[in-house]
Write a protein that holds these residues in place. Sequence first.
Motif, PDB file in Angstrom:
ATOM      1  N   GLU A   1       0.845  -1.493   0.158  1.00 11.23           N
ATOM      2  CA  GLU A   1       0.473  -0.065   0.276  1.00 11.23           C
ATOM      3  C   GLU A   1       1.072   1.307  -0.314  1.00 11.23           C
ATOM      4  O   GLU A   1       2.136   0.711   0.614  1.00 11.23           O
ATOM      5  N   ALA A   2       0.641   1.946  -1.112  1.00 14.99           N
ATOM      6  CA  ALA A   2       1.469   2.806  -1.137  1.00 14.99           C
ATOM      7  C   ALA A   2       0.243   4.782  -1.457  1.00 14.99           C
ATOM      8  O   ALA A   2      -0.407   4.410  -1.768  1.00 14.99           O
ATOM      9  N   ASP A   3       0.973   5.470  -1.066  1.00 16.50           N
ATOM     10  CA  ASP A   3       0.203   6.981  -1.425  1.00 16.50           C
ATOM     11  C   ASP A   3       1.191   8.148  -2.431  1.00 16.50           C
ATOM     12  O   ASP A   3       1.610   8.437  -1.933  1.00 16.50           O
ATOM     13  N   VAL A   4       0.867   7.470  -4.065  1.00 13.47           N
ATOM     14  CA  VAL A   4       1.702   8.018  -4.531  1.00 13.47           C
ATOM     15  C   VAL A   4       1.146   9.905  -4.789  1.00 13.47           C
ATOM     16  O   VAL A   4       0.321   9.852  -4.734  1.00 13.47           O
ATOM     17  N   ALA A   5       2.214  11.240  -5.052  1.00  9.88           N
ATOM     18  CA  ALA A   5       1.869  12.326  -4.984  1.00  9.88           C
ATOM     19  C   ALA A   5       2.468  12.678  -6.112  1.00  9.88           C
ATOM     20  O   ALA A   5       3.374  12.582  -6.112  1.00  9.88           O
ATOM     21  N   TYR A   6       1.668  13.676  -6.698  1.00  6.35           N
ATOM     22  CA  TYR A   6       3.150  14.773  -7.931  1.00  6.35           C
ATOM     23  C   TYR A   6       2.508  15.530  -7.253  1.00  6.35           C
ATOM     24  O   TYR A   6       1.251  16.180  -6.920  1.00  6.35           O
ATOM     25  N   HIS A   7       3.488  16.452  -7.427  1.00 12.01           N
ATOM     26  CA  HIS A   7       3.631  18.209  -6.634  1.00 12.01           C
ATOM     27  C   HIS A   7       4.475  18.756  -8.033  1.00 12.01           C
ATOM     28  O   HIS A   7       5.495  18.287  -8.531  1.00 12.01           O
ATOM     29  N   GLY A   8       4.188  19.581  -8.871  1.00  8.10           N
ATOM     30  CA  GLY A   8       5.399  20.162  -9.458  1.00  8.10           C
ATOM     31  C   GLY A   8       4.571  22.297 -10.116  1.00  8.10           C
ATOM     32  O   GLY A   8       3.587  22.476  -9.495  1.00  8.10           O
ATOM     33  N   GLN A   9       5.044  22.442 -11.452  1.00  4.40           N
ATOM     34  CA  GLN A   9       3.920  23.779 -11.887  1.00  4.40           C
ATOM     35  C   GLN A   9       4.177  22.910 -13.354  1.00  4.40           C
ATOM     36  O   GLN A   9       4.879  22.485 -13.783  1.00  4.40           O
ATOM     37  N   VAL A  10       3.149  23.664 -13.778  1.00  3.99           N
ATOM     38  CA  VAL A  10       2.943  23.910 -15.401  1.00  3.99           C
ATOM     39  C   VAL A  10       3.327  25.451 -16.061  1.00  3.99           C
ATOM     40  O   VAL A  10       2.921  26.673 -15.719  1.00  3.99           O
ATOM     41  N   THR A  11       3.682  25.795 -16.994  1.00  3.27           N
ATOM     42  CA  THR A  11       3.993  26.912 -18.155  1.00  3.27           C
ATOM     43  C   THR A  11       3.572  26.773 -18.866  1.00  3.27           C
ATOM     44  O   THR A  11       4.011  25.813 -20.126  1.00  3.27           O
ATOM     45  N   LEU A  12       2.931  27.387 -19.402  1.00  5.45           N
ATOM     46  CA  LEU A  12       2.788  28.207 -21.093  1.00  5.45           C
ATOM     47  C   LEU A  12       3.597  29.009 -21.673  1.00  5.45           C
ATOM     48  O   LEU A  12       2.844  30.160 -20.983  1.00  5.45           O
ATOM     49  N   SER A  13       4.308  29.172 -22.858  1.00  6.15           N
ATOM     50  CA  SER A  13       4.362  30.191 -23.634  1.00  6.15           C
ATOM     51  C   SER A  13       4.911  29.599 -24.758  1.00  6.15           C
ATOM     52  O   SER A  13       5.583  29.415 -24.932  1.00  6.15           O
ATOM     53  N   HIS A  14       4.299  30.537 -26.002  1.00  9.28           N
ATOM     54  CA  HIS A  14       4.613  30.370 -26.780  1.00  9.28           C
ATOM     55  C   HIS A  14       4.675  29.434 -27.481  1.00  9.28           C
ATOM     56  O   HIS A  14       5.946  28.547 -28.546  1.00  9.28           O
ATOM     57  N   GLY A  15       4.549  28.551 -27.504  1.00 10.50           N
ATOM     58  CA  GLY A  15       3.634  26.790 -28.440  1.00 10.50           C
ATOM     59  C   GLY A  15       4.180  26.071 -27.251  1.00 10.50           C
ATOM     60  O   GLY A  15       4.188  25.180 -27.770  1.00 10.50           O
ATOM     61  N   ASN A  16       5.449  26.486 -26.342  1.00  9.09           N
ATOM     62  CA  ASN A  16       6.046  25.788 -25.621  1.00  9.09           C
ATOM     63  C   ASN A  16       5.761  25.000 -24.380  1.00  9.09           C
ATOM     64  O   ASN A  16       5.034  26.586 -23.349  1.00  9.09           O
ATOM     65  N   LEU A  17       5.018  23.653 -24.063  1.00  9.69           N
ATOM     66  CA  LEU A  17       4.168  23.398 -22.135  1.00  9.69           C
ATOM     67  C   LEU A  17       5.492  23.242 -21.971  1.00  9.69           C
ATOM     68  O   LEU A  17       6.571  22.215 -21.900  1.00  9.69           O
ATOM     69  N   ARG A  18       6.080  23.809 -20.552  1.00 15.07           N
ATOM     70  CA  ARG A  18       7.396  23.661 -19.605  1.00 15.07           C
ATOM     71  C   ARG A  18       6.335  22.538 -18.759  1.00 15.07           C
ATOM     72  O   ARG A  18       5.763  22.916 -17.638  1.00 15.07           O
ATOM     73  N   VAL A  19       7.100  21.774 -17.838  1.00 18.43           N
ATOM     74  CA  VAL A  19       6.653  20.992 -17.664  1.00 18.43           C
ATOM     75  C   VAL A  19       7.246  20.403 -16.101  1.00 18.43           C
ATOM     76  O   VAL A  19       8.217  19.933 -16.432  1.00 18.43           O
TER      77      VAL A  19
END
Length: 162
Positions: free
Chosen positions: A37-55
């Motif tokens: 049993e585990a509790d997977v989590a994701y934390h981060g950020q998303v940026t969209l600029s001039h057709g480029n998506l940064r994750v």
Amino acid sequence: MEEVVAVRPGAVRSVVVAGLLVLGVAGAAQAQGSGPEADVAYHGQVTLSHGNLRVWMVPENEGPAALPDATVRLRLSAELADQQELADGCVRAGMREVVCETGPLPMHGQGRHIGLVLDLRERVAEVVVRVDTGWNGGAADRNLSNNEHMVLALDTGDAYTF
């Protein structure tokens, strides 16, 4: 004479998902006492600029058991450009989907940091990014609220966190 069958978009996926849910429930009933049993989590950020998506994100495991590996899935509302340079451990899984391995997830610890720069097929004013677990090694995860995210990023260059 050949039979032609029309299938509405998403119908096949619905059938597959329903089948997996039935199998998952049966598998969970069998593995309740024997699987991790585990509790997977994701934390981060998303940026969209001039057709480029940064994750940028950090997968975490809040316990109680360690996982040798898992995969995080990113599904986009916009199509990816044909050519992509993806980070190690990441693969393109469709026109709008990328899957990355997390690496080992120790109990109450973090996996490898994942950074992606994704080129979109066309410049869009906004993109919705869905983040979830693609595979977790068969572990039971009773708290899905921290590993299923939907982020709306506007083409402003601002960072949107999850």
